[in-house]
Design a protein around this motif. Sequence first.
Motif, PDB file in Angstrom:
ATOM      1  N   PHE A  52     -10.631   2.520   5.918  1.00 20.16           N
ATOM      2  CA  PHE A  52      -9.939   1.649   6.864  1.00 20.16           C
ATOM      3  C   PHE A  52     -10.165   0.177   6.523  1.00 20.16           C
ATOM      4  N   THR A  53     -11.425  -0.201   6.287  1.00 15.95           N
ATOM      5  CA  THR A  53     -11.705  -1.607   5.978  1.00 15.95           C
ATOM      6  C   THR A  53     -11.116  -2.016   4.635  1.00 15.95           C
ATOM      7  N   PHE A  54     -11.091  -1.096   3.668  1.00 19.37           N
ATOM      8  CA  PHE A  54     -10.432  -1.420   2.409  1.00 19.37           C
ATOM      9  C   PHE A  54      -8.941  -1.626   2.640  1.00 19.37           C
ATOM     10  N   GLY A  55      -8.341  -0.793   3.478  1.00 16.54           N
ATOM     11  CA  GLY A  55      -6.927  -0.963   3.814  1.00 16.54           C
ATOM     12  C   GLY A  55      -6.653  -2.298   4.481  1.00 16.54           C
ATOM     13  N   LEU A  56      -7.558  -2.721   5.357  1.00 18.96           N
ATOM     14  CA  LEU A  56      -7.420  -4.055   5.959  1.00 18.96           C
ATOM     15  C   LEU A  56      -7.531  -5.141   4.898  1.00 18.96           C
ATOM     16  N   PHE A  57      -8.465  -4.965   3.996  1.00 16.06           N
ATOM     17  CA  PHE A  57      -8.711  -5.950   2.952  1.00 16.06           C
ATOM     18  C   PHE A  57      -7.491  -6.135   2.042  1.00 16.06           C
ATOM     19  N   LEU A  73      -2.781  -3.398   4.093  1.00 22.31           N
ATOM     20  CA  LEU A  73      -1.862  -2.273   4.258  1.00 22.31           C
ATOM     21  C   LEU A  73      -1.057  -2.470   5.538  1.00 22.31           C
ATOM     22  N   PRO A  74       0.177  -2.008   5.559  1.00 21.54           N
ATOM     23  CA  PRO A  74       0.943  -2.061   6.812  1.00 21.54           C
ATOM     24  C   PRO A  74       0.246  -1.232   7.893  1.00 21.54           C
ATOM     25  N   GLN A  75       0.400  -1.667   9.126  1.00 25.06           N
ATOM     26  CA  GLN A  75      -0.307  -1.025  10.227  1.00 25.06           C
ATOM     27  C   GLN A  75       0.057   0.454  10.363  1.00 25.06           C
ATOM     28  N   SER A 116      -3.252   6.602   8.734  1.00 17.77           N
ATOM     29  CA  SER A 116      -2.993   7.781   7.901  1.00 17.77           C
ATOM     30  C   SER A 116      -3.775   7.707   6.594  1.00 17.77           C
ATOM     31  N   SER A 117      -3.771   6.546   5.988  1.00 16.30           N
ATOM     32  CA  SER A 117      -4.509   6.365   4.742  1.00 16.30           C
ATOM     33  C   SER A 117      -6.001   6.583   4.951  1.00 16.30           C
ATOM     34  N   PRO A 176       6.332   4.166   0.393  1.00 19.51           N
ATOM     35  CA  PRO A 176       5.910   4.549  -0.966  1.00 19.51           C
ATOM     36  C   PRO A 176       4.549   5.244  -0.954  1.00 19.51           C
ATOM     37  N   THR A 177       4.342   6.130  -1.908  1.00 18.70           N
ATOM     38  CA  THR A 177       3.067   6.853  -1.976  1.00 18.70           C
ATOM     39  C   THR A 177       1.902   5.922  -2.280  1.00 18.70           C
ATOM     40  N   THR A 178       2.163   4.794  -2.875  1.00 16.38           N
ATOM     41  CA  THR A 178       1.075   3.860  -3.191  1.00 16.38           C
ATOM     42  C   THR A 178       0.409   3.313  -1.933  1.00 16.38           C
ATOM     43  N   MET A 179       1.098   3.372  -0.797  1.00 15.06           N
ATOM     44  CA  MET A 179       0.493   2.923   0.453  1.00 15.06           C
ATOM     45  C   MET A 179      -0.663   3.826   0.872  1.00 15.06           C
ATOM     46  N   PHE A 180      -0.684   5.043   0.377  1.00 12.04           N
ATOM     47  CA  PHE A 180      -1.698   6.003   0.779  1.00 12.04           C
ATOM     48  C   PHE A 180      -2.720   6.270  -0.317  1.00 12.04           C
TER      49      PHE A 180
END
Length: 146
Positions: A18-23, A26-28, A33-34, A80-84
């Motif tokens: 989650f924190t990496f996604g924030l960093f 990533l779209p909310q 999901s990621s 896109p799959t790269t979001m996950f």
Amino acid sequence: MTLYHFLIQATFSYLGTFTFGLFINLPQKALNSSSLIGMAGWLLYWFIFKLGYGSILGNFMAALLVGILGLFCSIKKKMPTTMFSSGLVPLVPGASSYQALSAFINSETTTAISKTIHVAMVAGAIALGYVTAQMIADLIYKRKNV
């Protein structure tokens, strides 16, 4: 392997992803999901490792799971799959990389080479697992369109 250990592993793998996604901003709608995908991948790796099958197989299977779950989420959320793909973050061999670098700095050549080879094998297993998931998706997609 107790419920306490399971909850610790699940919580921190989710939070790490989650924190990496924030960093990486990533779209909310992809963030939760990621993070769940990263948690699922880490838990699969952890179970395989605890069963004694080693970190290479564990990372391969976990990356394969992350890739497949990322494909399902990308279809469901029309993204896109790269979001996950940030779900792979808990699998990155950071501690082993640090140990290899530390061994090189301390002139422990044998340990350094051993750790570096292990890091390369883990990274290769992660890449191979993720690419295998993409290949499986391509085969399924081609069969549906033929």
